[in-house]
Design a protein around this motif. Structure first.
Motif, mmCIF file in Angstrom:
data_model
loop_
_atom_site.group_PDB
_atom_site.id
_atom_site.type_symbol
_atom_site.label_atom_id
_atom_site.label_comp_id
_atom_site.label_asym_id
_atom_site.label_seq_id
_atom_site.Cartn_x
_atom_site.Cartn_y
_atom_site.Cartn_z
ATOM 1 N N ILE A 204 -11.713 27.938 -3.177
ATOM 2 C CA ILE A 204 -12.206 26.855 -2.492
ATOM 3 C C ILE A 204 -12.012 27.209 -1.109
ATOM 4 N N GLY A 205 -10.776 27.693 -0.755
ATOM 5 C CA GLY A 205 -10.222 28.044 0.627
ATOM 6 C C GLY A 205 -11.127 29.136 1.373
ATOM 7 N N ALA A 206 -11.558 30.028 0.252
ATOM 8 C CA ALA A 206 -12.398 30.907 1.027
ATOM 9 C C ALA A 206 -13.824 30.654 1.477
ATOM 10 N N LEU A 207 -14.419 29.475 0.488
ATOM 11 C CA LEU A 207 -15.724 29.013 0.903
ATOM 12 C C LEU A 207 -15.540 28.103 2.390
ATOM 13 N N ARG A 208 -14.436 27.323 2.140
ATOM 14 C CA ARG A 208 -13.967 26.618 3.530
ATOM 15 C C ARG A 208 -14.084 27.508 4.803
ATOM 16 N N ALA A 209 -13.400 28.548 4.597
ATOM 17 C CA ALA A 209 -13.127 29.253 5.645
ATOM 18 C C ALA A 209 -14.478 30.097 6.097
ATOM 19 N N ALA A 210 -15.488 30.288 5.325
ATOM 20 C CA ALA A 210 -16.670 31.184 5.552
ATOM 21 C C ALA A 210 -17.458 30.619 6.616
ATOM 22 N N GLY A 211 -17.520 29.228 6.804
ATOM 23 C CA GLY A 211 -18.566 28.700 7.990
ATOM 24 C C GLY A 211 -19.785 29.044 8.094
ATOM 25 N N THR A 212 -20.355 29.576 7.110
ATOM 26 C CA THR A 212 -21.985 29.600 6.842
ATOM 27 C C THR A 212 -22.449 28.365 6.317
ATOM 28 N N PRO A 213 -23.933 27.866 6.761
ATOM 29 C CA PRO A 213 -24.202 26.656 6.464
ATOM 30 C C PRO A 213 -24.311 26.638 4.758
ATOM 31 N N ARG A 214 -24.515 27.615 3.929
ATOM 32 C CA ARG A 214 -24.450 27.357 2.640
ATOM 33 C C ARG A 214 -23.000 27.014 2.275
ATOM 34 N N ALA A 215 -21.962 27.810 2.672
ATOM 35 C CA ALA A 215 -20.560 27.625 2.201
ATOM 36 C C ALA A 215 -20.186 26.189 2.746
ATOM 37 N N ARG A 216 -20.540 25.966 3.765
ATOM 38 C CA ARG A 216 -20.077 24.740 4.477
ATOM 39 C C ARG A 216 -20.663 23.337 3.483
ATOM 40 N N PHE A 217 -21.925 23.525 3.206
ATOM 41 C CA PHE A 217 -22.460 22.539 2.205
ATOM 42 C C PHE A 217 -21.846 22.276 0.892
ATOM 43 N N ALA A 218 -21.553 23.670 0.383
ATOM 44 C CA ALA A 218 -20.823 23.788 -0.961
ATOM 45 C C ALA A 218 -19.629 23.005 -0.918
ATOM 46 N N THR A 219 -18.817 23.211 0.260
ATOM 47 C CA THR A 219 -17.662 22.494 0.258
ATOM 48 C C THR A 219 -17.463 21.339 0.500
ATOM 49 N N GLU A 220 -18.847 20.638 1.377
ATOM 50 C CA GLU A 220 -18.783 19.252 1.810
ATOM 51 C C GLU A 220 -19.090 18.353 0.438
ATOM 52 N N ILE A 221 -19.678 18.836 -0.244
ATOM 53 C CA ILE A 221 -20.095 17.977 -1.542
ATOM 54 C C ILE A 221 -18.936 17.988 -2.662
ATOM 55 N N LEU A 222 -17.893 18.600 -2.243
ATOM 56 C CA LEU A 222 -17.005 18.694 -3.389
ATOM 57 C C LEU A 222 -16.077 17.638 -3.593
ATOM 58 N N ASP A 223 -15.820 16.787 -2.668
ATOM 59 C CA ASP A 223 -14.639 15.733 -2.725
ATOM 60 C C ASP A 223 -14.674 14.917 -4.088
ATOM 61 N N SER A 224 -15.751 14.505 -4.431
ATOM 62 C CA SER A 224 -15.987 13.408 -5.676
ATOM 63 C C SER A 224 -15.853 14.260 -6.981
ATOM 64 N N TYR A 225 -16.296 15.497 -7.008
ATOM 65 C CA TYR A 225 -15.785 16.520 -8.093
ATOM 66 C C TYR A 225 -14.471 16.818 -8.320
ATOM 67 N N LEU A 226 -13.873 16.888 -7.169
ATOM 68 C CA LEU A 226 -12.413 17.239 -7.119
ATOM 69 C C LEU A 226 -11.902 15.818 -7.586
ATOM 70 N N ASP A 227 -12.031 14.732 -7.035
ATOM 71 C CA ASP A 227 -11.328 13.628 -7.479
ATOM 72 C C ASP A 227 -11.491 13.367 -8.945
ATOM 73 N N PHE A 228 -12.427 13.641 -9.528
ATOM 74 C CA PHE A 228 -12.801 13.662 -11.057
ATOM 75 C C PHE A 228 -11.782 14.833 -11.876
ATOM 76 N N TYR A 229 -11.925 16.010 -11.383
ATOM 77 C CA TYR A 229 -11.107 16.809 -12.123
ATOM 78 C C TYR A 229 -9.761 16.890 -12.134
ATOM 79 N N GLN A 230 -9.271 16.380 -10.851
ATOM 80 C CA GLN A 230 -7.849 16.105 -10.639
ATOM 81 C C GLN A 230 -7.128 15.675 -11.717
ATOM 82 N N ASN A 231 -7.713 14.660 -12.284
ATOM 83 C CA ASN A 231 -7.414 13.789 -13.190
ATOM 84 C C ASN A 231 -7.180 14.570 -14.834
ATOM 85 N N GLU A 232 -7.939 15.671 -14.844
ATOM 86 C CA GLU A 232 -7.692 16.618 -15.981
ATOM 87 C C GLU A 232 -6.605 17.515 -15.820
ATOM 88 N N TRP A 233 -6.213 18.166 -14.583
ATOM 89 C CA TRP A 233 -5.356 19.307 -14.363
ATOM 90 C C TRP A 233 -4.146 19.011 -13.374
#
Length: 316
Positions: A204-233
């Motif tokens: 995820i850090g590599a995606l955030r650091a890339a700075g391309t429009p696709r990588a930026r969008f991919a990491t922008e939308i992650l928060d709710s997904y991460l909120d859900f899966y942090q309860n698993e692991w």
């Protein structure tokens, strides 16, 4: 060799990641996209298709599909993907231009026009595929392959628990029709393997650091997904459910083990799952089951190699 792919999607976060991944692979060509309910309402799914297509510069036919299962009511996963399917970031998501045909009609027409040339990638509940089979029961024999993200693999070793098989549970009747249909090749990429393919903090850090429009969008939308899966692991990491199915379609070598056999839809009274009618060691189950054509069921994957490929495709 380029694989020409029709994508059927309930466009949530990992579906959007899959479209980005396919766009970043030189051996993939998306030729059409159809929408279905699941991770979000169907209208949000088609709006999200349009939003991602604009981001990646993709102009292909889009057809709207099922808003509810063949029977019962839709189970929408807003608690996982956000109400709008993309993490509720407030994106402007106008409806994209769509064809005048249903998703099922588009799936049938494309296969008839280009038999043996297209692959069908199903990332959501299988309602559109079941509806298409009603129009053409031989539909899957006209696609080069059908690869779906769903199912739970063979029966797991005793004491093993699996993630919910959401795409099958959201329309078990449709899944039953799909696994019973004649086909060239049907590949099931289930939660037994997608749940082991983790986008961890480093990736995820590599995606955030890339700075391309696709990588930026991919990491922008992650928060709710991460909120859900942090309860698993207890960590802010996610499984790459849908992208893994796309990866295996493009590079079968990402799968390191598979089994062939009939798949049935089984319910424990609470959840429905698609199961290969084999135990983990290849034996038949201890109960009668319905005959069905063989499905290739993925049982192990090279997760590190796939995750590295996913990150590369989104950051190049």
């Amino acid at each position: 060799m380029t694989r020409r792919i029709v994508v059927d999607t309930d466009t949530g976060i990992d579906d959007a990641h899959t479209l980005l991944y396919l766009a970043g692979r030189p051996d993939a060509e998306i030729v059409a996209i159809t929408s279905v309910f699941g991770n979000c309402e169907e209208e949000d799914a088609v709006r999200n298709i349009g939003h991602v297509n604009r981001l990646i510069g993709l102009d292909v036919p889009v057809a709207r599909g099922a808003a509810e299962p063949l029977a019962g009511t839709a189970n929408i996963a807003g608690h996982v993907h956000g109400k709008d399917g993309l993490g509720d970031r407030g994106y402007h998501r106008p409806l994209p231009p769509v064809t005048g045909e249903s998703a099922a009609e588009l799936l049938v027409r494309l296969a008839a026009e280009q038999p043996g040339e297209l692959d069908l990638l199903a990332l959501g509940p299988l309602t559109n595929l079941a509806a298409a089979l009603r129009l053409d029961p031989e539909l899957f024999t006209r696609y080069r392959s059908v690869v779906l993200m769903g199912g739970s693999g063979p029966y797991a070793p005793p004491g093993t628990l699996l993630m919910i098989d959401a795409n099958v549970h959201n329309d078990p009747a449709a899944a039953r029709a799909v696994f019973a249909a004649p086909r060239n090749e049907l590949v099931m990429v289930g939660v037994n393997v997608t749940g082991t393919t983790i986008l961890d903090e480093r990736a995820i850090g590599a995606l955030r650091a890339a700075g391309t429009p696709r990588a930026r969008f991919a990491t922008e939308i992650l928060d709710s997904y991460l909120d859900f899966y942090q309860n698993e692991w207890g960590r802010r990491i996610i499984p790459l459910h849908d992208p893994l199915a796309a990866g295996i379609l493009l590079d079968p070598g990402f799968a390191t083990a598979s089994m062939y056999g009939p798949v049935n839809i089984r319910s424990d009274g609470f959840l429905s799952r698609a199961r290969l009618m084999r135990t983990h060691d290849g034996l038949p189950p201890a109960f009668p089951y319905e005959p069905a054509p063989d499905t290739r069921v993925i049982t192990a994957v090279d997760a590190p190699r796939f995750v590295a490929d996913f990150v590369e495709a989104l950051t190049q």
